[in-house]
Design a protein around this motif. Structure first.
Motif, PDB file in Angstrom:
ATOM      1  N   UNK A  79      -3.343  -1.975 -67.080  1.00 20.82           N
ATOM      2  CA  UNK A  79      -4.347  -2.705 -66.877  1.00 20.82           C
ATOM      3  C   UNK A  79      -4.595  -3.637 -68.178  1.00 20.82           C
ATOM      4  N   UNK A  80      -4.708  -3.023 -69.317  1.00 23.55           N
ATOM      5  CA  UNK A  80      -5.017  -3.624 -70.614  1.00 23.55           C
ATOM      6  C   UNK A  80      -3.894  -4.568 -71.064  1.00 23.55           C
ATOM      7  N   UNK A  81      -2.791  -4.683 -70.641  1.00 31.05           N
ATOM      8  CA  UNK A  81      -1.489  -5.404 -71.018  1.00 31.05           C
ATOM      9  C   UNK A  81      -1.889  -6.874 -71.040  1.00 31.05           C
ATOM     10  N   UNK A  82      -1.869  -7.400 -72.048  1.00 29.71           N
ATOM     11  CA  UNK A  82      -2.345  -8.758 -72.419  1.00 29.71           C
ATOM     12  C   UNK A  82      -1.176  -9.726 -71.907  1.00 29.71           C
ATOM     13  N   UNK A  83      -0.079  -9.184 -71.748  1.00 30.92           N
ATOM     14  CA  UNK A  83       1.232  -9.988 -71.369  1.00 30.92           C
ATOM     15  C   UNK A  83       1.431 -10.245 -69.915  1.00 30.92           C
ATOM     16  N   UNK A  84       0.755  -9.595 -68.958  1.00 31.33           N
ATOM     17  CA  UNK A  84       0.570  -9.685 -67.518  1.00 31.33           C
ATOM     18  C   UNK A  84       0.247 -10.925 -66.886  1.00 31.33           C
ATOM     19  N   UNK A  85       0.789 -11.752 -65.938  1.00 30.69           N
ATOM     20  CA  UNK A  85       0.512 -12.756 -65.330  1.00 30.69           C
ATOM     21  C   UNK A  85      -0.417 -12.400 -64.108  1.00 30.69           C
ATOM     22  N   UNK A  86      -0.891 -13.351 -63.543  1.00 30.58           N
ATOM     23  CA  UNK A  86      -2.034 -13.191 -62.438  1.00 30.58           C
ATOM     24  C   UNK A  86      -1.520 -12.142 -61.434  1.00 30.58           C
ATOM     25  N   UNK A  87      -0.092 -12.299 -60.884  1.00 32.68           N
ATOM     26  CA  UNK A  87       0.165 -11.546 -60.088  1.00 32.68           C
ATOM     27  C   UNK A  87       0.436 -10.142 -60.358  1.00 32.68           C
ATOM     28  N   UNK A  88       0.849 -10.019 -61.556  1.00 33.25           N
ATOM     29  CA  UNK A  88       1.108  -8.649 -62.143  1.00 33.25           C
ATOM     30  C   UNK A  88      -0.059  -7.933 -62.297  1.00 33.25           C
ATOM     31  N   UNK A  89      -1.210  -8.632 -62.792  1.00 35.68           N
ATOM     32  CA  UNK A  89      -2.617  -7.857 -62.925  1.00 35.68           C
ATOM     33  C   UNK A  89      -2.917  -7.525 -61.443  1.00 35.68           C
ATOM     34  N   UNK A  90      -2.994  -8.503 -60.603  1.00 38.70           N
ATOM     35  CA  UNK A  90      -3.163  -7.968 -59.044  1.00 38.70           C
ATOM     36  C   UNK A  90      -2.558  -6.728 -58.545  1.00 38.70           C
ATOM     37  N   UNK A  91      -1.413  -6.785 -58.793  1.00 41.71           N
ATOM     38  CA  UNK A  91      -0.458  -5.610 -58.500  1.00 41.71           C
ATOM     39  C   UNK A  91      -0.852  -4.267 -59.152  1.00 41.71           C
ATOM     40  N   UNK A  92      -1.318  -4.415 -60.477  1.00 44.67           N
ATOM     41  CA  UNK A  92      -1.715  -3.197 -61.329  1.00 44.67           C
ATOM     42  C   UNK A  92      -2.796  -2.759 -60.823  1.00 44.67           C
ATOM     43  N   UNK A  93      -4.000  -3.670 -60.393  1.00 46.37           N
ATOM     44  CA  UNK A  93      -5.317  -3.580 -59.928  1.00 46.37           C
ATOM     45  C   UNK A  93      -5.212  -2.761 -58.698  1.00 46.37           C
ATOM     46  N   UNK A  94      -4.271  -3.159 -57.818  1.00 48.97           N
ATOM     47  CA  UNK A  94      -4.018  -2.317 -56.418  1.00 48.97           C
ATOM     48  C   UNK A  94      -3.585  -0.966 -56.674  1.00 48.97           C
ATOM     49  N   UNK A  95      -2.541  -1.134 -57.593  1.00 43.87           N
ATOM     50  CA  UNK A  95      -2.192   0.397 -58.006  1.00 43.87           C
ATOM     51  C   UNK A  95      -2.968   1.300 -58.612  1.00 43.87           C
ATOM     52  N   UNK A 143      -6.160   1.331 -57.905  1.00 44.30           N
ATOM     53  CA  UNK A 143      -7.275   1.666 -56.786  1.00 44.30           C
ATOM     54  C   UNK A 143      -6.604   2.631 -56.051  1.00 44.30           C
ATOM     55  N   UNK A 144      -5.261   2.827 -55.898  1.00 40.63           N
ATOM     56  CA  UNK A 144      -4.260   3.739 -55.179  1.00 40.63           C
ATOM     57  C   UNK A 144      -4.497   5.207 -56.066  1.00 40.63           C
ATOM     58  N   UNK A 145      -4.298   5.104 -57.426  1.00 37.80           N
ATOM     59  CA  UNK A 145      -4.421   6.139 -58.195  1.00 37.80           C
ATOM     60  C   UNK A 145      -5.607   6.611 -58.251  1.00 37.80           C
ATOM     61  N   UNK A 146      -6.820   5.934 -58.328  1.00 31.39           N
ATOM     62  CA  UNK A 146      -8.168   6.393 -58.169  1.00 31.39           C
ATOM     63  C   UNK A 146      -8.666   7.149 -56.973  1.00 31.39           C
ATOM     64  N   UNK A 147      -8.088   6.813 -55.916  1.00 31.55           N
ATOM     65  CA  UNK A 147      -8.356   7.294 -54.636  1.00 31.55           C
ATOM     66  C   UNK A 147      -7.529   8.653 -54.455  1.00 31.55           C
ATOM     67  N   UNK A 148      -6.671   8.827 -54.836  1.00 34.51           N
ATOM     68  CA  UNK A 148      -5.816   9.896 -55.016  1.00 34.51           C
ATOM     69  C   UNK A 148      -6.461  11.086 -56.066  1.00 34.51           C
ATOM     70  N   UNK A 149      -6.739  10.681 -57.120  1.00 33.94           N
ATOM     71  CA  UNK A 149      -7.082  11.131 -58.225  1.00 33.94           C
ATOM     72  C   UNK A 149      -8.770  11.918 -57.827  1.00 33.94           C
TER      73      UNK A 149
END
Length: 89
Positions: A19-35, A37-43
């Protein structure tokens, strides 16, 4: 595969790094944010399960093992049988 809570910790920190990778574009940030959320839910579920196991172990340690057979999922079957027979005291 045997997972431990330390493995969960590693996954959570790896996700923070992604999530802190500054090279991500907006679409990649959105994908990582959804990911994330899923990880936190399982955790959260894993942590709740570990907390329940800790509470059961505390109960047994404080009050004896005579009712261990009624706590079906706190220990493997062979271990529960040994506890119920008094071998675990």
């Amino acid at each position: 595969m045997k997972n431990k809570l330390s493995d969960l910790n590693d996954h959570l920190f790896a996700q923070i790094e992604r999530l802190g990778d500054e090279d991500l574009n907006d679409e990649q940030i959105e994908r990582e944010a959804k990911r994330a959320d899923a990880i936190v839910s399982v955790a959260d579920q894993i942590i709740k399960n570990a907390d329940l196991q800790l509470k059961a172990a505390t109960l047994l340690a404080g009050h004896g093992y005579h009712f261990a057979p009624h706590l079906a999922n706190i220990a493997p079957t062979a271990e529960r049988k040994a506890l119920a027979q008094g071998d675990g005291q």
